[in-house]
Design a protein around this motif. Sequence first.
Motif, PDB file in Angstrom:
ATOM      1  N   SER A   1       0.831  -1.203   0.000  1.00 14.41           N
ATOM      2  CA  SER A   1       0.000   0.000   0.000  1.00 14.41           C
ATOM      3  C   SER A   1       0.861   1.246   0.000  1.00 14.41           C
ATOM      4  O   SER A   1       2.049   1.195   0.342  1.00 14.41           O
ATOM      5  CB  SER A   1      -0.893   0.023   1.245  1.00 14.41           C
ATOM      6  OG  SER A   1      -1.736  -1.090   1.296  1.00 14.41           O
TER       7      SER A   1
ATOM      8  N   ARG B   1      -9.634   0.535  -5.242  1.00 17.94           N
ATOM      9  CA  ARG B   1      -8.505   0.251  -4.363  1.00 17.94           C
ATOM     10  C   ARG B   1      -7.826   1.522  -3.883  1.00 17.94           C
ATOM     11  O   ARG B   1      -6.737   1.455  -3.322  1.00 17.94           O
ATOM     12  CB  ARG B   1      -7.513  -0.676  -5.057  1.00 17.94           C
ATOM     13  CG  ARG B   1      -6.929  -0.137  -6.347  1.00 17.94           C
ATOM     14  CD  ARG B   1      -6.154  -1.228  -7.072  1.00 17.94           C
ATOM     15  NE  ARG B   1      -5.535  -0.717  -8.279  1.00 17.94           N
ATOM     16  CZ  ARG B   1      -4.274  -0.329  -8.343  1.00 17.94           C
ATOM     17  NH1 ARG B   1      -3.498  -0.428  -7.274  1.00 17.94           N
ATOM     18  NH2 ARG B   1      -3.774   0.138  -9.475  1.00 17.94           N
TER      19      ARG B   1
ATOM     20  N   GLN C   1      -4.628   7.198  -0.395  1.00 17.71           N
ATOM     21  CA  GLN C   1      -4.348   5.838   0.057  1.00 17.71           C
ATOM     22  C   GLN C   1      -4.635   4.899  -1.111  1.00 17.71           C
ATOM     23  O   GLN C   1      -5.694   4.998  -1.740  1.00 17.71           O
ATOM     24  CB  GLN C   1      -5.238   5.472   1.255  1.00 17.71           C
ATOM     25  CG  GLN C   1      -5.150   4.034   1.708  1.00 17.71           C
ATOM     26  CD  GLN C   1      -3.968   3.777   2.612  1.00 17.71           C
ATOM     27  OE1 GLN C   1      -3.543   4.655   3.362  1.00 17.71           O
ATOM     28  NE2 GLN C   1      -3.421   2.576   2.568  1.00 17.71           N
TER      29      GLN C   1
ATOM     30  N   ASN D   1      -4.260   0.695  -2.230  1.00 21.14           N
ATOM     31  CA  ASN D   1      -3.949  -0.660  -1.795  1.00 21.14           C
ATOM     32  C   ASN D   1      -3.784  -1.578  -2.997  1.00 21.14           C
ATOM     33  O   ASN D   1      -4.087  -1.206  -4.129  1.00 21.14           O
ATOM     34  CB  ASN D   1      -5.075  -1.166  -0.902  1.00 21.14           C
ATOM     35  CG  ASN D   1      -5.320  -0.279   0.295  1.00 21.14           C
ATOM     36  OD1 ASN D   1      -4.390   0.177   0.952  1.00 21.14           O
ATOM     37  ND2 ASN D   1      -6.592  -0.009   0.591  1.00 21.14           N
TER      38      ASN D   1
END
Length: 124
Positions: A17, A67, A82, A84
């Motif tokens: 991540s 994601r 963010q 992932n």
Amino acid sequence: QVQLVESGGGLTQAGGSLRLSCAASGRFFSLYYMGWFRQVPGKEREFVAAISGTNSDTRYGESVKGRSTASRSNSKNTAYLQMNGLQPEDTAVYYCAATLRRSLSASLNDYLYWGQGTQFTVSS
């Protein structure tokens, strides 16, 4: 005028991540819609995400949808990205940008202020 500084770049393995931050100087940060873009050498800068000024409406590019999460803290004058499930194709220089247009725009031309970019590399 707004000055933007990205941080959080680095290196991770596939499946990992990233969390990038974009610190803004200047006043009235909440008036700015914020965008995230990325670029690899030889390719055009690609839209990643955008977030509105106050109600946190968001929009995502197709390659990162599902994601990624864009967020912001207006009290800290900071926007966040963010992401992932990273893959090597997510390797890029990531940029944040700011606009006074009240639009979750995916167009580079709509953003007036840009950060210097931060490199993020995903190894396989």
